[in-house]
Each structure stands twice: as C-alpha cells, then as structure tokens.
Design a protein around this motif. Sequence first.
Motif, PDB file in Angstrom:
ATOM      1  N   ARG A 169       0.839  -1.194   0.000  1.00  0.00           N
ATOM      2  CA  ARG A 169       0.000   0.000   0.000  1.00  0.00           C
ATOM      3  C   ARG A 169       0.874   1.244   0.000  1.00  0.00           C
ATOM      4  O   ARG A 169       1.898   1.316   0.679  1.00  0.00           O
ATOM      5  N   LEU A 170       0.451   2.260  -0.787  1.00  0.00           N
ATOM      6  CA  LEU A 170       1.099   3.570  -0.705  1.00  0.00           C
ATOM      7  C   LEU A 170       0.770   4.187   0.645  1.00  0.00           C
ATOM      8  O   LEU A 170      -0.402   4.292   1.022  1.00  0.00           O
ATOM      9  N   THR A 171       1.798   4.602   1.367  1.00  0.00           N
ATOM     10  CA  THR A 171       1.565   5.112   2.717  1.00  0.00           C
ATOM     11  C   THR A 171       1.033   6.543   2.717  1.00  0.00           C
ATOM     12  O   THR A 171       0.175   6.886   3.529  1.00  0.00           O
ATOM     13  N   GLU A 172       1.541   7.388   1.809  1.00  0.00           N
ATOM     14  CA  GLU A 172       1.127   8.790   1.761  1.00  0.00           C
ATOM     15  C   GLU A 172       0.911   9.205   0.310  1.00  0.00           C
ATOM     16  O   GLU A 172       1.818   9.763  -0.323  1.00  0.00           O
ATOM     17  N   PRO A 173      -0.268   8.975  -0.250  1.00  0.00           N
ATOM     18  CA  PRO A 173      -0.511   9.308  -1.669  1.00  0.00           C
ATOM     19  C   PRO A 173      -0.289  10.786  -1.989  1.00  0.00           C
ATOM     20  O   PRO A 173       0.220  11.119  -3.061  1.00  0.00           O
ATOM     21  N   LYS A 174      -0.654  11.694  -1.089  1.00  0.00           N
ATOM     22  CA  LYS A 174      -0.490  13.126  -1.362  1.00  0.00           C
ATOM     23  C   LYS A 174       0.987  13.500  -1.452  1.00  0.00           C
ATOM     24  O   LYS A 174       1.391  14.267  -2.330  1.00  0.00           O
ATOM     25  N   ARG A 175       1.782  12.970  -0.557  1.00  0.00           N
ATOM     26  CA  ARG A 175       3.222  13.244  -0.612  1.00  0.00           C
ATOM     27  C   ARG A 175       3.830  12.635  -1.873  1.00  0.00           C
ATOM     28  O   ARG A 175       4.718  13.215  -2.496  1.00  0.00           O
ATOM     29  N   TYR A 176       3.336  11.460  -2.231  1.00  0.00           N
ATOM     30  CA  TYR A 176       3.839  10.792  -3.424  1.00  0.00           C
ATOM     31  C   TYR A 176       3.576  11.641  -4.660  1.00  0.00           C
ATOM     32  O   TYR A 176       4.448  11.800  -5.528  1.00  0.00           O
ATOM     33  N   ALA A 177       2.382  12.218  -4.755  1.00  0.00           N
ATOM     34  CA  ALA A 177       2.047  13.081  -5.898  1.00  0.00           C
ATOM     35  C   ALA A 177       2.915  14.335  -5.903  1.00  0.00           C
ATOM     36  O   ALA A 177       3.377  14.786  -6.965  1.00  0.00           O
ATOM     37  N   TRP A 178       3.144  14.915  -4.733  1.00  0.00           N
ATOM     38  CA  TRP A 178       4.002  16.105  -4.654  1.00  0.00           C
ATOM     39  C   TRP A 178       5.424  15.794  -5.114  1.00  0.00           C
ATOM     40  O   TRP A 178       6.033  16.577  -5.858  1.00  0.00           O
ATOM     41  N   GLU A 179       5.962  14.632  -4.703  1.00  0.00           N
ATOM     42  CA  GLU A 179       7.296  14.236  -5.143  1.00  0.00           C
ATOM     43  C   GLU A 179       7.330  14.000  -6.650  1.00  0.00           C
ATOM     44  O   GLU A 179       8.321  14.333  -7.319  1.00  0.00           O
TER      45      GLU A 179
END
Length: 442
Positions: free
Chosen positions: A339-349
Amino acid sequence: MTVTTTRPAPQKVRAPHPLRAEAVRGFAPMAGLAVLLTAGGMMIATSATWQGGWAETASRLHESLLITLPMAAAAGCWQGGRERRRRTEELWGTVVRPPLTRLLAAAVPSAVWVVLGYLLAVAAVSLATWPYSMGDRPHLVSVPGDATALVAAVLAGHVVGRVVPTVLAAPLTGMVGYVVLGVLGSNGTAKSLSPAAYIWPTHEPVWWQPLAMGGWTLGPAAALTLAYAARRRVTALLPLTAAAACGALLLHTGSGLWQPDPYAGRQACDTSVTPAVCVNARYARLLPQVSDALSGVTGKLRGVRNLPVRWEDHEGEPPADETQLPMITPLDWSVVRGRLTEPKRYAWEAVALMQGRGDCARLPERVSLADDAVSAYLAPSPEQDSFDKRDAQGDAADRAALRARLAARAKLAGMDEDRRRAWLSAYFASRNDCAMKGVPSL
C-alpha cells in the motif's frame, strides 16, 4: 484326555534405528527450533521492508544466513562435544559401528533439523508475503544453496566439537564463523565465495550458482569429516577437490553470478493519461494505487503541451522525454505491505521530479516562484501549510517571500483554463533547462 497347547512364538522386536532416537530426542530438535526462531525473529523485526515484495523477501531470507550459519556451526559443535561432556567416549569406542557411522548418526539429525527450521522460516515468510504481493513471482533459487550451507556448517562444527576439548568451543565456533562471513562479504574479490553474500533485490543468482555454492561449502565440511573419522582418510581429497573446483568457478565468475531480474527491466503502464504512469513490473499490482495518487495531477495537466511522455520506474537517469517516478523501493518508505503510505506526498514528489530542477544551481526568484506555484496547483506539499505559518511568524524577509509566493499561487490558480494551459505549456517547455530563460513569470 490330554490337551496340548502350543506357545506362540515370540515376535521379534525390531530395534529402533539410531538415527530415529537422535532425531526425536535430545539437542537436534532444539537446534532446528533455534534456527527457526532466529530467522523468523529477524524477518518479523524487518517485515515492513520485505512483506509484499518477493525479491525483497528472498534477499532478507538469504541475508539471515549471516546469523543462522554461525548458529548452525555452534549447534553442530555443541552436539559434537556431547560424549566428552557425558564422559562416555571410552564406552563409544567399544561399539562395533565404525567411527564415521557413529559421527554421522549424531551429526545428521542436527543437520536435518537445522535445515527443517530454515525451510519452515522460508515457508512462513512466503505465506506472509503472498497476500500483499505486488507482482513478480517467488524467488526460491537461493534456497537449495542456503540449505546446503547450513548442513555444511553443522558437519564442520560437529568435527570441531569432537576435536577441541573445551565447553567454549561452541560459542567460539559461532563467533569465528560470523567473522569469516563478515570478512568474505566485505571483500569485493572474495564476496562471491560467501554463502551469505548480500543479493540485491533487483538481481538474482544464475541457475547454477546454488549448485556451485553447495559444492564449495559442503566439500570442505565433508573433507573434514572424512579426515577425522574415515578409515581411509585419503578419501577426503575427493570432496576437497570438488570444493576447490567450485570455489574457482565462483571466484572466476565474480559479479556474473548475479543477473538482473527480468521483471526489473520491464514496466507496467497506464497509458490512458498524459504523462503515462509506469511502475516497475515487479510492482505491477501497485499501478492502480499510483495512478489514483497521480490522478489529480494528470487531470489538471489535460491539454497541456511539452509534458514528459511518461513517468518511468527503473534504474538510471530517464531519457530526456521521460521523468522519474518517485521511488517505490526500498520498501517501508513510500510503500508498506503493498500500500502507498502517503498518496499526497507521493504526488508532490512526482511533480517535483517532473519539474526537473534538482541538479540546477541557485534559482532566480521568478523561477522559484513559478516552481512553487506549479507545485501548489498540481500537488501541494503536505507540509505547505506549516511552512507558510512558520514564514508568517518569521522576520520581514520571510513574510515578504511568503506574500510573493501566495500572490504567484493565486495568479496561476485564477487564470482561465485556456490561459493556464498555455502558461503551463510554456513552463514545461523549459523543463530540465538550468538556463531557465524560457520559464514564464507570474
């Protein structure tokens, strides 16, 4: 009248095989349990770093040999010194069976239990990975070589326990084994000779490497056993020769023993959006989550020109028309148990990587404002509010910089669709350009 009865002939009771007695009682089962608990404990303690990735699971299991191999050698040594501790050496010397048979009758059950404990650990962690697997397939090619190395460690330790007359022989054997593995693993030239050498999850051994490693580890142990207990000690030269040949093959092949995993070079892509979203084929089942995390970005970029062709996920620098996907590995960072732990952070990166200014020197203020506004519009940082509050409470320069950023963000967000698409098209035309002359101002 005389009645005669016949007494039934006594049934011949078959004596239990000595291996059975050694296998079901005594120290051997405890040695197997110790290996199971040690390997299992190491895997449980690091479960977030491997659970869900078959290659990571295999790599961690193989890495556990750094502890379980010395433990197996120490267990064999302790078993080998049993008769001395019991003071039954002279009694055993009167037994009809030859010395080699007596040695194997005591050593083989321990080796079997140690291997069984390791195989149970392999089965347990495989079952733990299966529900969270993200693609790929089980990597079991190293298991035969690992099991053979454990057998060799038990046999060699058993002979040491018979030869060295001290109760400290077992812990010292384990310590020496640990040091030897550490030295081999840290030496670039001799690393291929280490049965516990680290295997990168993106690589796997060639098919014959476990066979050669088995010959390299079991050969010296068998030679030591024959030299100690065989009637014709010259037979020890046979396994020693085989071990030398296997060792020479391993040493000559070197880094060629590990080949890139075929899955690691493939991509699984969602081409319904622009840029396309591609993940490594080893994590193909993670693609829907990644696409969903980036859906807000790709939706806002619909109709924008000069975008990268795709987000890609493999080693090395991406081509000029592609951009790097935020790293899925190592596990326990962006991804835990499938599972992706932090989707919002992933999108920002992902947006930060798409902007492509990580290798540029100090940016002019207008470029920094444009980058911040694009990031805030497409996928704001999860810490953006806290950073803004900190600057709002800072000195005059911090407050002025915050006002400029907020104004740039508001200007980009307030544009009509056509104008914003044109501005973003011009902005992404300067992607990866450190000269930054083409970056439009806000």
